[in-house]
Scaffold this active site. Structure first.
Site, short mmCIF file in Angstrom:
data_model
loop_
_atom_site.label_atom_id
_atom_site.label_comp_id
_atom_site.label_asym_id
_atom_site.label_seq_id
_atom_site.Cartn_x
_atom_site.Cartn_y
_atom_site.Cartn_z
N CYS A 58 27.83 116.08 52.20
CA CYS A 58 27.50 115.34 51.24
C CYS A 58 27.68 113.96 51.44
O CYS A 58 28.79 113.65 51.86
CB CYS A 58 28.43 115.97 49.98
N CYS A 79 20.03 117.28 46.26
CA CYS A 79 21.42 117.76 46.55
C CYS A 79 22.04 117.30 47.73
O CYS A 79 21.58 117.56 48.79
CB CYS A 79 21.32 119.28 46.41
N CYS A 120 20.79 114.76 36.29
CA CYS A 120 21.66 115.04 37.35
C CYS A 120 22.68 113.92 37.05
O CYS A 120 22.42 112.79 37.30
CB CYS A 120 21.40 115.12 38.51
N CYS A 176 33.23 117.04 51.36
CA CYS A 176 32.49 118.07 51.94
C CYS A 176 31.55 117.35 52.83
O CYS A 176 31.11 116.42 52.64
CB CYS A 176 31.73 118.56 50.61
N CYS A 195 33.86 110.15 45.83
CA CYS A 195 34.37 111.55 45.47
C CYS A 195 35.45 111.84 46.67
O CYS A 195 35.18 111.18 47.73
CB CYS A 195 33.29 112.54 45.67
N GLU A 210 25.02 106.85 40.78
CA GLU A 210 23.57 107.31 40.72
C GLU A 210 23.39 108.47 39.81
O GLU A 210 24.29 109.23 39.47
CB GLU A 210 23.32 107.69 42.22
#
Length: 418
Positions: A187, A403, A173, A184, A180, A160
């Site tokens: 996220c 975000c 972005c 976190c 990942c 993305e």
């Protein structure tokens, strides 16, 4: 440049929940096995391309000259935001180099010869694919004119990117990994786990696709890049640095280094190599004023606690440069006036500014954005300590492009049968 487009829904889902080390090892393996870093022209900056040409028999000076000439020829028109007319250097039209869009410069021996490139370099150069490796699998326009893109790589992986228009310039972005490993808790990408690393070319191709889309939209030109998409850039630092060097090369894409920002969760031992490897800005995702709360939402803090992170920044930050701290604000978790005091004490002595970000809906329903009153009070308290403080308002939240919301493969992967 014509954008390759597809609506086909394929690609295996990544494996979430792997331990970070296991996930990173699997990502490196998949980079070697699937993406074939170095097999495409966009995988190379001028330095690595010159090294390849030296191995092909060129002298150091000849290899450097050819590398610069080739990169300008292949990508320079895109850097201008201009369409090529379909003619190569010899006046011949492109005949379909692998992955090349109609109108791309010809990529064959006559075109290279017309550029003044000797036959000694042709085989090595023609073994590289100059085309765009990513297809547009989904476009999701937001009510605020942000555009979330799902891009499909040649191995089926989904990535993305988010195109964010502004009055003076458009921002992209950029993602650096498929998924990942850093996990976190706020996220969506972290919930996926790490599937693999992106090559430098796949990073650059996000920009190539986005630049063409920005031109189609006839808004402000794409001038700003933020590595704040899927993945931890410092876990793929070599490919990220190579991509940045190509993107900021004044002969090629010509992004100003001051308009390229790389965000890290705080992998402290990679800060010095980052500054040595590229002229770009650094953002650090902090998100809590003390170790206990930071470790509660960001597992990286166990390996690199806040004191070690600050020490690495103080030792590595180049003269005259500032670090941007990103502080995602969660209601009654890290948004009290006393938390602003602790944050101000932490950043004291560092050349910095703080970007306060009200959290967006994510995987943990307990983490909610603060009220406007608590947000304003926190910002006023922090600013009152003399800290340069900015507030990042959400963009693209309604389409999952804000975000912490990038979900990558999960977007187009059908749910498993019950």
């Amino acid at each position: 440049m014509r954008l390759p487009d597809t609506s086909e829904e394929i690609a295996p889902a990544p494996r979430a929940g792997d331990p970070p080390e296991q996930a990173r090892d699997r990502g490196r393996s998949l980079l070697r096995r699937s993406a074939r870093a170095g097999a495409r022209l966009a995988d190379h900056d001028a330095g690595s391309l010159a090294e390849l040409l030296q191995k092909a028999g060129g002298t150091t000076s000849a290899a450097r000259a050819v590398a610069g000439k080739v990169l300008r020829y292949a990508f320079g028109a895109e850097a201008d935001g201009a369409q090529t007319d379909g003619a190569g250097a010899d006046g011949a039209h492109a005949d379909g180099a692998p992955g090349a869009a109609p109108g791309a410069p010809a990529w064959d021996a006559p075109a290279l010869a017309a550029l003044g490139i000797g036959a000694w370099a042709h085989e090595a150069l023609l073994a590289l694919d100059p085309g765009v490796s990513l297809e547009v699998a989904e476009r999701a326009p937001s009510a605020d004119d942000t555009l979330r893109l799902v891009l499909r790589a040649r191995d089926g992986a989904l990535i993305e990117s988010v195109l964010i228009p502004g009055p003076a310039r458009t921002t992209l972005c950029v993602s650096s990994q498929v998924g990942c490993a850093r996990a976190c808790s706020f996220c969506e990408t972290g919930r996926l786990g790490l599937a693999r690393q992106l090559t430098a070319g796949e990073i650059v191709d996000q920009v190539r696709v986005a630049r063409a889309l920005a031109a189609e939209r006839a808004g402000a030109p794409l001038r700003n890049l933020v590595f704040m998409g899927m993945g931890e850039p410092f876990d793929n630092l070599g490919e990220v640095l190579r991509a940045i060097r190509l993107l900021t090369d004044p002969r090629v894409f010509r992004f100003a280094p001051s308009h390229v920002t790389v965000s890290t969760v705080g992998v402290a031992d990679k800060i010095a190599p980052f500054f040595r490897g590229a002229r770009a800005e650094l953002a650090v995702s902090l998100n809590a004023p003390d170790d206990a709360r930071r470790q509660g939402i960001m597992p990286v803090n166990a390996r690199f606690p806040m004191a070690a992170l600050k020490e690495a920044l103080a030792a590595s930050l180049p003269p005259g440069r500032r670090v941007l701290f990103e502080y995602v604000l969660f209601d009654r978790y890290n948004d009290a006036p006393e938390d602003a005091d602790l944050l101000a004490a932490y950043v004291a002595g560092l050349r910095c500014r703080v970007n306060v970000i009200p959290c967006n809906p994510g995987p943990d329903p307990a983490l909610r954005p603060p009220s406007p009153e608590r947000l304003d009070a926190f910002v006023a308290r922090l600013s009152g300590h003399g800290v340069t403080t900015l507030v990042r308002r959400p963009r693209g939240r309604d389409v999952g492009g804000a975000c912490g919301q990038l979900a990558g493969m999960a977007r187009l992967t059908p749910p498993a049968p019950a």
